[in-house]
Write a protein that holds these residues in place. Sequence first.
Motif, PDB file in Angstrom:
ATOM      1  N   ALA A 118     -17.252  40.895  36.580  1.00  0.00           N
ATOM      2  CA  ALA A 118     -16.112  41.138  35.701  1.00  0.00           C
ATOM      3  C   ALA A 118     -14.799  41.077  36.473  1.00  0.00           C
ATOM      4  N   ARG A 119     -14.789  41.629  37.687  1.00  0.00           N
ATOM      5  CA  ARG A 119     -13.571  41.586  38.491  1.00  0.00           C
ATOM      6  C   ARG A 119     -13.219  40.151  38.890  1.00  0.00           C
ATOM      7  N   LEU A 120     -14.240  39.350  39.228  1.00  0.00           N
ATOM      8  CA  LEU A 120     -13.963  37.974  39.624  1.00  0.00           C
ATOM      9  C   LEU A 120     -13.444  37.149  38.442  1.00  0.00           C
ATOM     10  N   VAL A 121     -13.973  37.405  37.239  1.00  0.00           N
ATOM     11  CA  VAL A 121     -13.451  36.722  36.052  1.00  0.00           C
ATOM     12  C   VAL A 121     -11.985  37.087  35.831  1.00  0.00           C
ATOM     13  N   ALA A 122     -11.682  38.383  35.925  1.00  0.00           N
ATOM     14  CA  ALA A 122     -10.291  38.814  35.769  1.00  0.00           C
ATOM     15  C   ALA A 122      -9.406  38.212  36.860  1.00  0.00           C
TER      16      ALA A 122
END
Length: 295
Positions: A118-122
């Motif tokens: 999720a952090r990498l997508v953001a």
Amino acid sequence: MEGSRVWRDVRFTGIVPFAAGVVASVPPAGVVAAVLGLGQSGLAARLVGVLGLVVAIATAPYAWRLLVPVAVRFLRPSRAMAMTERVEELTAQRADATVAQAAEIRRIERDLHDGAQARLVALGLALATAEKLMETDPDQAKALMREARGGAAASLAELRELVKGISPPVLNERGLVDAVRALALDVPLHVAVSAYADLRLDPPIEAAVYFGVAELLTNAVRHAQPSRARISLSRDDGDLVVEVEDDGRGGANVRADGGLAGLRRRLAVFDGTLEITSPLGGPTRVRMALPCDSL
């Protein structure tokens, strides 16, 4: 297999009266001879009574010792029975290992999906937005870049924690003893570690022991409220023996769906055992023993 066990028991029942039973009947026979002989008035009868009493007293401590080798000889499982029981045990251990592995894979997938992924997508969205704003609003673009850098650092930290939960680097680089000492330093209580200095094991066994100690310390801090704990790692005739003791309130027990039962199943994969002594009021002592050919 059940028929073999019944035949084994029937055979033992028929043999034991003539093998151990004859020897075991010597002291009672001596007592009977002593009672009958000493109850008579004749000298010969009294001598027989005294002799019977001496025989009864002399043989009483040894009369039943023959029962043990006879029982071992005729009640021990046959080779086929032992192999069948071992196959059943290994089948159950394989099933437990499969379930534990599947649960661990699901945990890793969940941690990746909810955390680092999720952090990498953001992070990707922030970089794309910053790229568009670079010419029209440089200040906003720089702010997004700073946020992206913080997100990248947080993602890296989460990935490191995830890798540490799968295979701790300190365990691979420095071995079990130093890994346990490092683990003890991270626990919010005083933990004394004593270990055999030259203790090197196969990597799967080291991992099982490391995570077992970690789970026991976590349970102690979470449920027992101890002020100190002790960990010892030693060798005992080719076995690795790990003892974890804390001075908490005790009362730990193995529930079918609890963490201690899971730890016992994981150790059973390596033919290991888990023994727990935890009276109310403490202390709690846990002993893990694993046979290790590499010791």
